[in-house]
Design an enzyme around this catalytic site. Structure first.
Site, PDB file in Angstrom:
ATOM      1  N   GLY A   1       0.817  -1.199   0.000  1.00 55.12           N
ATOM      2  CA  GLY A   1       0.000   0.000   0.000  1.00 55.12           C
ATOM      3  C   GLY A   1       0.856   1.255   0.000  1.00 55.12           C
ATOM      4  O   GLY A   1       1.935   1.299  -0.593  1.00 55.12           O
ATOM      5  N   SER A   2       0.404   2.261   0.710  1.00 56.86           N
ATOM      6  CA  SER A   2       1.041   3.572   0.634  1.00 56.86           C
ATOM      7  C   SER A   2       2.407   3.649   1.298  1.00 56.86           C
ATOM      8  O   SER A   2       3.106   4.655   1.130  1.00 56.86           O
ATOM      9  CB  SER A   2       0.118   4.636   1.233  1.00 56.86           C
TER      10      SER A   2
END
Length: 482
Positions: free
Chosen positions: A217-218
């Site tokens: 993810g981020s």
């Protein structure tokens, strides 16, 4: 001699030669591998005749062998078994070894080459042979803090010393008690093994370093930001940050978290994009840089490396040749990008260490019966991930994430924390994974942490990395610094 007899003699000679070569191959060439194979029960029987060395954390044995009135001679026991299970592994008469019990087997059972003189002394003095003690790098207070903070949620926590690469925390949940696999009853061990393999959540899997890797993810935006900085982009330079980013060659669009807008002007600085974790900005940045540049930067941080710490680490992965739309998704840690929590901790540790990536180590030393150091692990550099100036820029950006961005829940009074949140989509049906990675103190880094809570843990679909994973990282950092 007639021709048929001569041919038969040749066949017999060839068969004898083949038999001799086969026996030689098995007894000499393959012997070390066969002896170390965890399925080799005969080796285990021999090992039970001597005291296996302890595994030590913080000066206390967390795995030891006790003499018992049994044909096996000694019983392996684990204090705080579930807490350290994925580090120690198990030692079973039926299923062999795992974890440190496997990786350091020859040291623990006393047959390592480094213990030759110790064995010679035992022979001369008549002393009962014993295995060496293996001291781990784990911090018991931080390990307990991570265990407690993760609670009943599935996931993993890893912490590293940013300067040396020593692994301070390795927690994976759900866990198991290795004591139930150490008993001498084959029937009982087999039953417990079947229960563990059928249990929900695969408790035997060490989520911290192996098993099924995760979409980051981020947290992966740190890699994309590093590639952009190395390419010459500055923290305060404006980059595109639209409300929606059309994916090339597709009718699909990339949106920001919750459909939010990153900037009313459609542009923002690189620093602000990381602070609020803007998907469209980093998606466009990945497309502008190209997949090759982002992949090269990921590999500089350790992606693709086969590590032994000394337990085996599953390599993290960036896709080989993604097309443009998948490059956009890869740049924000989605598509086929996969990581271990250890890799994410290595990412933060390298940034904290001015761009130098250290080799992770779980073993600090090996000591003989008289406690003399037989082998001691020394810090090793894996290479430079980014330049010092890029590392300093990333440090400043990560401090802003915690002070004024998505990672506020990691704030610690009197300690400046640098971090990055992540919320990783897994499927349309499942809740996203919650990530957080950080290092502290930001002005003199000592510890780097990575936390993943699978499918949002107790918060489910409402989870974010900042809400769920950041408080766990904060607890670990506090335990290490105290």
């Amino acid at each position: 001699m007639n021709t048929p007899l001569r041919r038969l003699s040749m066949v017999v000679v060839v068969m004898f030669l083949a038999l001799m070569m086969s026996a030689t191959w098995v007894q000499y060439v393959r012997a070390p591998d066969l002896n170390n194979d965890p399925r080799n029960v005969r080796t285990l029987y021999r090992e039970y005749d001597r005291a296996r060395g302890p595994i030590v954390v913080g000066g206390e044995a967390i795995a030891s062998s006790e003499p018992v009135d049994s044909p096996f001679g000694y019983l392996r026991s684990y204090s705080d078994g579930p807490l350290y299970a994925h580090a120690t592994g198990y030692f079973s008469v039926v299923y062999g070894r795992s974890g440190i019990e496997r990786a350091m087997n020859t040291e623990l059972n006393g047959t390592a080459d480094s213990l030759f003189y110790s064995r010679l002394q035992d022979l001369v003095t008549g002393r009962q042979p014993e295995g060496a003690a293996v001291e781990l790098t784990l911090d018991p207070a931080a390990q307990q803090a991570a265990w407690d903070a993760l609670g009943d949620q599935r996931g993993a926590v890893v912490a590293m010393d940013t300067r040396t690469g020593e692994v301070l925390v390795m927690v994976s949940k759900p866990s198991y008690d290795p004591n139930i696999l150490a008993v001498h009853s084959s029937r009982e061990v087999t039953e417990r093994w079947a229960e563990l393999n059928e249990a929900d959540g695969n408790p035997l899997t060490n989520r911290a370093i192996a098993g099924n890797t995760y979409p980051p993810g981020s947290t992966f935006k740190l890699v994309t930001a590093a590639a952009a900085l190395e390419d010459g982009l500055g923290i305060d330079e404006q980059i595109d940050a639209p409300d929606q980013l059309p994916l090339p060659q597709s009718t699909a669009v990339l949106r920001n978290f919750g459909g939010s807008s990153c900037s009313p002007t459609g542009t923002q600085t690189l620093g602000d994009a990381l602070r609020i974790s803007c998907n469209t900005a980093f998606g466009q940045l990945g497309l502008d840089l190209g997949a090759d540049a982002v992949r090269a930067q990921a590999e500089a941080f350790g992606f693709g490396q086969e590590l032994q710490i000394p337990t085996t680490v599953t390599p993290s992965y960036f896709p080989e040749d993604p097309n443009d739309p998948n490059t956009v998704l890869s740049a924000i840690g989605q598509y086929e990008v996969r990581v271990t929590p250890l890799q994410v901790a290595m990412l933060s540790a390298a940034i904290a260490n001015d761009g130098v990536l250290m080799e992770p180590q779980l073993v600090r030393s090996v000591r003989g019966q008289d406690l003399e150091v037989i082998r001691e692990t020394r810090p090793q550099e894996l290479g430079r991930a980014v330049s010092t100036s890029t590392a300093e820029a990333l440090q400043d950006m990560m401090v802003e994430v915690v002070q004024n961005g998505t990672g506020r829940a990691a704030q610690i009074s009197g300690v400046q924390v640098a971090g990055k949140t992540g919320t990783a989509q897994t499927s349309a049906e499942a809740a996203p994974h919650a990530w957080f990675t950080a290092f502290a103190p930001a002005d003199d880094p000592r510890v780097a942490v990575a936390v993943i809570v699978e499918n949002g843990g107790a918060m489910g679909n409402e989870a974010t990395g900042g809400a769920v994973a950041a408080p766990i990282a904060r607890s670990v950092i506090q335990a290490v610094l105290e």
